[in-house]
Write a protein that holds these residues in place. Structure first.
Motif, PDB file in Angstrom:
ATOM      1  N   ARG A   5       0.820  -1.219   0.000  1.00 53.79           N
ATOM      2  CA  ARG A   5       0.000   0.000   0.000  1.00 53.79           C
ATOM      3  C   ARG A   5       0.849   1.262   0.000  1.00 53.79           C
ATOM      4  N   ARG A   6       1.998   1.225   0.646  1.00 48.60           N
ATOM      5  CA  ARG A   6       2.856   2.424   0.671  1.00 48.60           C
ATOM      6  C   ARG A   6       3.347   2.751  -0.728  1.00 48.60           C
ATOM      7  N   THR A   7       3.781   1.738  -1.448  1.00 51.17           N
ATOM      8  CA  THR A   7       4.248   1.958  -2.816  1.00 51.17           C
ATOM      9  C   THR A   7       3.104   2.414  -3.699  1.00 51.17           C
ATOM     10  N   SER A   8       1.958   1.790  -3.557  1.00 45.92           N
ATOM     11  CA  SER A   8       0.801   2.149  -4.375  1.00 45.92           C
ATOM     12  C   SER A   8       0.411   3.605  -4.191  1.00 45.92           C
ATOM     13  N   ARG A   9       0.515   4.119  -2.977  1.00 44.21           N
ATOM     14  CA  ARG A   9       0.159   5.527  -2.731  1.00 44.21           C
ATOM     15  C   ARG A   9       1.064   6.477  -3.488  1.00 44.21           C
ATOM     16  N   VAL A  11       3.407   5.388  -6.260  1.00 47.18           N
ATOM     17  CA  VAL A  11       3.630   4.998  -7.652  1.00 47.18           C
ATOM     18  C   VAL A  11       2.395   5.206  -8.517  1.00 47.18           C
ATOM     19  N   GLU A  12       1.241   4.816  -8.049  1.00 44.04           N
ATOM     20  CA  GLU A  12       0.039   4.923  -8.882  1.00 44.04           C
ATOM     21  C   GLU A  12      -0.272   6.350  -9.306  1.00 44.04           C
ATOM     22  N   PRO A  13      -0.252   7.341  -8.393  1.00 41.26           N
ATOM     23  CA  PRO A  13      -0.518   8.715  -8.856  1.00 41.26           C
ATOM     24  C   PRO A  13       0.546   9.228  -9.830  1.00 41.26           C
ATOM     25  N   LEU A  14       1.812   8.867  -9.587  1.00 39.67           N
ATOM     26  CA  LEU A  14       2.867   9.299 -10.506  1.00 39.67           C
ATOM     27  C   LEU A  14       2.682   8.670 -11.885  1.00 39.67           C
ATOM     28  N   PHE A  15       2.325   7.393 -11.907  1.00 39.56           N
ATOM     29  CA  PHE A  15       2.120   6.743 -13.196  1.00 39.56           C
ATOM     30  C   PHE A  15       0.935   7.341 -13.931  1.00 39.56           C
ATOM     31  N   LYS A  16      -0.141   7.641 -13.227  1.00 40.60           N
ATOM     32  CA  LYS A  16      -1.306   8.245 -13.882  1.00 40.60           C
ATOM     33  C   LYS A  16      -0.951   9.581 -14.511  1.00 40.60           C
ATOM     34  N   LEU A  17      -0.131  10.364 -13.819  1.00 37.04           N
ATOM     35  CA  LEU A  17       0.329  11.635 -14.386  1.00 37.04           C
ATOM     36  C   LEU A  17       1.201  11.378 -15.611  1.00 37.04           C
ATOM     37  N   TRP A  18       2.166  10.481 -15.474  1.00 38.52           N
ATOM     38  CA  TRP A  18       3.098  10.175 -16.560  1.00 38.52           C
ATOM     39  C   TRP A  18       2.352   9.669 -17.796  1.00 38.52           C
ATOM     40  N   SER A  19       1.355   8.820 -17.606  1.00 36.11           N
ATOM     41  CA  SER A  19       0.649   8.254 -18.754  1.00 36.11           C
ATOM     42  C   SER A  19      -0.121   9.322 -19.530  1.00 36.11           C
ATOM     43  N   ASP A  76       0.748  -4.316 -21.768  1.00 34.96           N
ATOM     44  CA  ASP A  76       0.939  -3.305 -20.729  1.00 34.96           C
ATOM     45  C   ASP A  76      -0.087  -3.576 -19.639  1.00 34.96           C
ATOM     46  N   LEU A  77       0.354  -3.649 -18.425  1.00 31.85           N
ATOM     47  CA  LEU A  77      -0.537  -4.005 -17.321  1.00 31.85           C
ATOM     48  C   LEU A  77      -1.391  -2.846 -16.833  1.00 31.85           C
ATOM     49  N   SER A  78      -1.078  -1.654 -17.283  1.00 33.88           N
ATOM     50  CA  SER A  78      -1.832  -0.485 -16.832  1.00 33.88           C
ATOM     51  C   SER A  78      -3.106  -0.318 -17.632  1.00 33.88           C
ATOM     52  N   ALA A  79      -4.155   0.059 -16.952  1.00 42.21           N
ATOM     53  CA  ALA A  79      -5.403   0.363 -17.639  1.00 42.21           C
ATOM     54  C   ALA A  79      -5.403   1.794 -18.179  1.00 42.21           C
ATOM     55  N   ASP A  80      -4.452   2.615 -17.745  1.00 42.07           N
ATOM     56  CA  ASP A  80      -4.372   4.017 -18.180  1.00 42.07           C
ATOM     57  C   ASP A  80      -3.650   4.172 -19.495  1.00 42.07           C
TER      58      ASP A  80
END
Length: 80
Positions: A5-9, A11-19, A76-80
């Motif tokens: 959960r710490r990583t998800s908090r 990494v996920e927002p950064l990846f959403k921005l990057w995508s 690609d495993l991301s849905a974004d």
């Protein structure tokens, strides 16, 4: 496997921005050069290729132009 959960908090927002900005010209100028170097190292003939972590598929498009008869797939495993 349990998600950290710490990583998800973080990494996920950064990846959403990057995508959202990955396909902008500034970044594609850089990644376009990376793709070109990959293609320089590739063999003359390719029958199939898998792009793991393909994102928006920019490299796959270049592969398809170079080898129109090849079987190409992107994962690609991301849905974004």
């Amino acid at each position: 496997m349990e998600r950290d959960r710490r990583t998800s908090r973080v990494v996920e927002p950064l990846f959403k921005l990057w995508s959202r900005v990955y396909d902008l010209g500034f970044f594609q100028a850089y990644y376009g050069r990376v793709h070109d170097r990959i293609l320089q190292q590739a063999p003359a003939q390719v029958h199939s290729a898998l792009d793991v972590g393909c994102g928006t598929g920019e490299l796959l498009l270049k592969l398809a132009r170079r080898w129109p008869q090849a079987r190409l797939a992107g994962l690609d495993l991301s849905a974004d």
